[in-house]
Design an enzyme around this catalytic site. Structure first.
Site, mmCIF file in Angstrom:
data_model
loop_
_atom_site.group_PDB
_atom_site.id
_atom_site.type_symbol
_atom_site.label_atom_id
_atom_site.label_comp_id
_atom_site.label_asym_id
_atom_site.label_seq_id
_atom_site.Cartn_x
_atom_site.Cartn_y
_atom_site.Cartn_z
ATOM 1 N N ARG A 109 0.891 -1.180 0.000
ATOM 2 C CA ARG A 109 0.000 0.000 0.000
ATOM 3 C C ARG A 109 0.917 1.214 0.000
ATOM 4 N NH1 ARG A 109 -5.249 1.234 3.629
ATOM 5 N NH2 ARG A 109 -6.042 -0.038 1.915
ATOM 6 N N HIS A 136 -7.265 0.837 -6.570
ATOM 7 C CA HIS A 136 -7.465 -0.029 -5.395
ATOM 8 C C HIS A 136 -8.066 -1.345 -5.923
ATOM 9 C CE1 HIS A 136 -7.738 -1.310 -1.404
ATOM 10 N NE2 HIS A 136 -8.613 -0.469 -0.895
ATOM 11 N N GLN A 139 -9.904 -3.955 -3.673
ATOM 12 C CA GLN A 139 -11.241 -3.529 -3.259
ATOM 13 C C GLN A 139 -12.243 -3.788 -4.387
ATOM 14 O OE1 GLN A 139 -12.207 -2.006 -0.129
ATOM 15 N NE2 GLN A 139 -14.152 -2.635 -1.003
ATOM 16 N N ASP A 230 -17.448 6.706 -1.397
ATOM 17 C CA ASP A 230 -16.191 6.611 -0.642
ATOM 18 C C ASP A 230 -15.917 8.000 -0.068
ATOM 19 O OD1 ASP A 230 -13.672 5.843 0.320
ATOM 20 O OD2 ASP A 230 -12.683 6.081 -1.627
ATOM 21 N N CYS A 271 -16.424 1.330 0.675
ATOM 22 C CA CYS A 271 -15.221 0.539 0.959
ATOM 23 C C CYS A 271 -14.743 0.712 2.392
ATOM 24 C CB CYS A 271 -14.120 0.917 -0.022
ATOM 25 S SG CYS A 271 -13.719 2.677 0.056
ATOM 26 N N ARG A 299 -13.043 -8.847 0.956
ATOM 27 C CA ARG A 299 -11.653 -8.446 0.694
ATOM 28 C C ARG A 299 -10.746 -9.669 0.889
ATOM 29 N NH1 ARG A 299 -9.755 -3.360 1.275
ATOM 30 N NH2 ARG A 299 -7.866 -4.378 0.549
HETATM 31 N N1 NVA Z 1 -10.064 6.518 -1.292
HETATM 32 C C1 NVA Z 1 -9.685 6.090 0.034
HETATM 33 C C2 NVA Z 1 -9.847 4.596 0.173
HETATM 34 C C3 NVA Z 1 -9.573 4.062 1.549
HETATM 35 C C4 NVA Z 1 -9.695 2.565 1.644
HETATM 36 C C5 NVA Z 1 -8.254 6.498 0.309
HETATM 37 O O1 NVA Z 1 -7.398 6.349 -0.569
HETATM 38 O O2 NVA Z 1 -7.978 6.988 1.397
#
Ligand code: NVA
Length: 313
Positions: A109, A136, A139, A230, A271, A299
């Site tokens: 990540r 992502h 997800q 989101d 998410c 997930r």
């Molecule tokens: N768009 C959000 C997703 C978090 C799982 C982020 O990047 O913070």
């Protein structure tokens, strides 16, 4: 019954548009099979170790990878920022080469998609994108597992994403376009998806026959089965000076019961983490329409399908 694991013919899982429809459908099917028959896969990663790099905070991704790998008989190692920022204490290429000496796969990540690409370029083991600034994919794959469970025919589902054009909406739009799922993206002016992602999605949708509508007009939401949202401010974009302005600008795009009724939608997705009373109301998030914890659980099963496929001998 466990099913034969098909080779994905790819060496990494970095971005949604790297997989075609049969590959995605195979992963969704495998994820559901692992979910229904976990004991059949309990040794699938026996003797294998996965290094997990996290430059950003995580609850679901960290826990679902760690516990998912454990359920496959493998070993997961969490690497936070204790070794310094990726690319600062040592080059991304050296990080990748060192981890490849010990690990059978790398989960990362990261802030920048360039870091994921750098890891994949120099690692000799598969790399899985566990979120970057652009994508992502874990997800989105889990979300299409959830939609497959919710609806008998995925090809008839109408899915809309309302909110910030970000990594989650990019992955969802690309995967919907690949799978032939009708998709509507509603983002406020100034917060649209980047043009390269829109162009890729349009090309994929033209090939799959999916309808793809991209608009900033919330009144153009149309009839939908599912509405997804989101956070309005993603990790790495936090600029406290702009928060009040963003809340005002995004207010008409809040996903609430009124919007669900207007679109005739029966399912709401998120998410998480959710910013209640911002992008979604508490009432809707806590309602029967929300499948957010099913998404969270999936997930793990989706990622396990990716791991098992990439690490197939
Ligand atoms: N768009 C959000 C997703 C978090 C799982 C982020 O990047 O913070």
């Amino acid at each position: 019954m466990s099913q034969p694991i098909k080779s994905l013919s790819i060496s990494n899982f970095l971005a949604d548009d790297a997989l075609n429809k049969p590959q995605l459908l195979a992963l969704i099917e495998l994820a559901i099979n692992i979910k229904n028959n976990p004991s059949d896969y309990s040794q699938a990663l026996a003797g294998k170790s996965v290094a997990m790099i996290f430059e950003k905070p995580s609850l679901r991704t960290h826990v679902s990878f760690d516990m998912g790998i454990n359920k496959l008989g493998g070993h997961a190692l969490y690497l936070g920022q204790q070794n310094g920022k990726l690319g600062e204490r040592e080059r991304v290429s050296d990080y990748a080469k060192n981890l490849s000496c010990f690990a059978d796969a790398i989960v990362a990540r990261v802030f920048s998609h360039d870091s994921i690409q750098g890891l994949a370029e120099y690692a000799s083991v598969p790399v899985i994108n566990a979120l970057c600034d652009v994508y992502h994919p874990c997800q989105a794959l889990a979300d299409f597992v959830t939609l497959t469970e919710q609806f008998t025919d995925l090809s008839k589902v109408k899915l809309a994403y309302v909110g910030d054009g970000n990594n989650v909406s990019n992955s969802l739009m690309l995967m919907a376009a690949t799978l032939g799922v009708d998709f509507t993206l509603v983002t406020p002016v100034g917060y649209e998806a980047q043009s390269s992602i829109i162009e890729k999605s349009q090309t994929l949708a033209a090939a799959s026959g999916a309808s793809l509508i991209i608009t900033s007009d919330i009144n153009a939401i149309g009839k939908q089965d599912v509405i997804y949202t989101d956070t309005w401010i993603s990790m790495g974009d936090e600029d406290t000076n702009k928060k009040a302005e963003i809340l005002t600008h995004f207010a008409p795009y809040q996903v609430n019961h009124e919007l669900m009724s207007k679109a005739n939608a029966s399912v709401v997705m998120h998410c998480q983490p959710a910013h209640l009373e911002e992008e979604i109301t508490t009432e809707l998030f806590d309602s029967e329409m929300a499948v957010v914890f099913q998404q969270a659980e999936n997930r793990m099963w989706a990622q396990n399908a990716v791991l098992v496929s990439l690490l197939k001998e």
